[in-house]
Enzyme design. Structure first.
Site, mmCIF file in Angstrom:
data_model
loop_
_atom_site.group_PDB
_atom_site.id
_atom_site.type_symbol
_atom_site.label_atom_id
_atom_site.label_comp_id
_atom_site.label_asym_id
_atom_site.label_seq_id
_atom_site.Cartn_x
_atom_site.Cartn_y
_atom_site.Cartn_z
ATOM 1 C CG ASP A 52 -2.074 0.954 1.100
ATOM 2 O OD1 ASP A 52 -2.372 1.392 -0.034
ATOM 3 O OD2 ASP A 52 -2.693 1.287 2.137
ATOM 4 C CG ASN A 111 -7.917 -2.040 -4.966
ATOM 5 O OD1 ASN A 111 -6.984 -2.820 -4.763
ATOM 6 N ND2 ASN A 111 -8.185 -1.057 -4.110
HETATM 7 C C1 IPE Z 1 -5.388 -2.680 0.027
HETATM 8 O O1 IPE Z 1 -5.080 -1.358 -0.198
HETATM 9 C C2 IPE Z 1 -5.443 -3.444 -1.271
HETATM 10 C C3 IPE Z 1 -4.171 -3.668 -1.916
HETATM 11 C C4 IPE Z 1 -3.006 -3.354 -1.445
HETATM 12 C C5 IPE Z 1 -4.257 -4.342 -3.181
HETATM 13 P P1 IPE Z 1 -6.222 -0.239 -0.350
HETATM 14 O O2 IPE Z 1 -5.527 1.043 -0.526
HETATM 15 O O3 IPE Z 1 -7.158 -0.658 -1.408
HETATM 16 O O4 IPE Z 1 -6.953 -0.340 1.044
HETATM 17 P P2 IPE Z 1 -7.715 0.755 1.905
HETATM 18 O O5 IPE Z 1 -8.735 1.374 1.011
HETATM 19 O O6 IPE Z 1 -6.694 1.742 2.364
HETATM 20 O O7 IPE Z 1 -8.293 0.006 3.051
HETATM 21 C C1 IPE Z 2 -1.607 0.259 -3.350
HETATM 22 O O1 IPE Z 2 -1.421 1.635 -3.387
HETATM 23 C C2 IPE Z 2 -1.892 -0.329 -4.706
HETATM 24 C C3 IPE Z 2 -3.275 -0.794 -4.882
HETATM 25 C C4 IPE Z 2 -4.187 -0.807 -3.957
HETATM 26 C C5 IPE Z 2 -3.634 -1.278 -6.195
HETATM 27 P P1 IPE Z 2 -2.627 2.654 -3.358
HETATM 28 O O2 IPE Z 2 -3.043 2.946 -4.760
HETATM 29 O O3 IPE Z 2 -3.721 2.163 -2.483
HETATM 30 O O4 IPE Z 2 -1.923 3.899 -2.728
HETATM 31 P P2 IPE Z 2 -2.532 4.916 -1.658
HETATM 32 O O5 IPE Z 2 -3.044 4.103 -0.518
HETATM 33 O O6 IPE Z 2 -3.631 5.670 -2.347
HETATM 34 O O7 IPE Z 2 -1.385 5.782 -1.274
HETATM 35 MG MG MG Z 3 -4.122 2.396 -0.520
#
Ligand code: IPE
Ligand code: IPE
Ligand code: MG
Length: 261
Positions: free
Chosen positions: A38, A86
């Protein structure tokens, strides 16, 4: 005496191959590590870049971590790459992530083969675009006989839907008298999950400072050790990954029991 000799020999071997360092105990390497990758978006935002740049940079970290896990002798590495939730992100971001996934799968094939890594995928992969499932299926087949490490990508994955799917399959098998109601145990349910045949994660790492699980391997992490780091996924490097494993090695896992003296 024999025991000590054996141990010494093993660590010397590791030194000779210069595979792991940083004071890691080769006898306490976790068998299965899961990672909630993340923070790509925030990494990009900090640099006034597009979120997609963060995802691209995150793919580099995937390469580093896969290589490092393989070197350390981790048998199962499970990476949470895309959740069922997602899909709710803007279409442009979802499309960019799919494109990146496809590119990654094509570019990494040789590396997976060279390092004897078997690719595995869990999740509602049928929801991925057809061109992505095509390269995914190809990579799965190409690496199917590899025996060094299992790299599982959680793609369009959600823990709750996985458990619901398992419950539905169990109900179906019960109706068809393939199983008796009395046979429904946690062990049986585990066999109906995407992760059947895999050990539960010993360690789950989440980057970016968020302290939540976000629907990752809900059933399987009942007794996993959890490690949260504020580091954003694109900034995670081999040194920190090693430091996390070292922290894990200092933990005492009790599984509800009283530790033996
Ligand atoms: C969790 O990250 C999912 C992945 C790393 C694929 P998200 O960014 O989607 O999760 P939340 O929304 O912060 O809980
Ligand atoms: C994790 O990074 C990747 C996926 C969930 C696909 P994020 O896209 O959630 O990055 P933040 O949480 O917005 O920084
Ligand atoms: Mg995230």
């Amino acid at each position: 005496m024999t025991c000590i000799k054996k141990k010494r020999k093993k660590s010397l071997n590791f030194k000779n191959e210069s595979k792991i360092s940083d004071g890691l105990d080769p006898d306490k390497i976790p068998t299965h590590v899961g990672i909630i990758m993340d923070g790509n978006g925030r990494w990009a935002k900090k640099r006034k870049l597009n979120r997609i740049n963060g995802h691209n940079r995150g793919a580099e970290t995937v390469r580093t971590v896969v290589r490092s896990a393989r070197e350390m002798g981790i048998s199962f590495l499970t990476l949470y790459a895309f959740s069922t939730e997602n899909w709710e992100r803007p279409k442009t971001e979802v499309m960019a992530l799919m494109k990146l996934l496809k590119r990654f799968l094509v570019e990494e094939q040789n590396e997976l083969l060279e390092n004897n890594i078997r690719l595995n995928a869990i999740g509602q992969t049928h929801r991925l675009p057809k061109d992505v499932t095509q390269v995914l299926d190809y990579a799965l087949e190409l690496t199917a006989k590899n025996s060094g490490m299992v790299l599982t990508l959680a793609l369009s994955y959600g823990g709750r839907s996985e458990i619901a799917m398992a419950a539905a399959k169990i109900a179906e098998d019960a109706v068809r008298h393939k199983i008796e109601l009395g046979e429904i145990t946690p062990e049986l349910l585990s066999k109906y999950l995407y992760t059947h045949g895999m050990p539960d994660p010993d360690l789950v790492i989440r980057t970016s400072g968020e302290m939540r699980i976000s629907n990752f391997l809900l059933w399987q992490i009942a007794y996993s050790e959890i490690y949260f780091t504020h580091t954003l996924w694109p900034d995670l490097d081999k040194a920190e990954f090693h430091a996390i494993i070292k922290d894990y090695q200092l933990r005492q896992r009790r599984f509800g029991k009283i530790p033996s003296e």
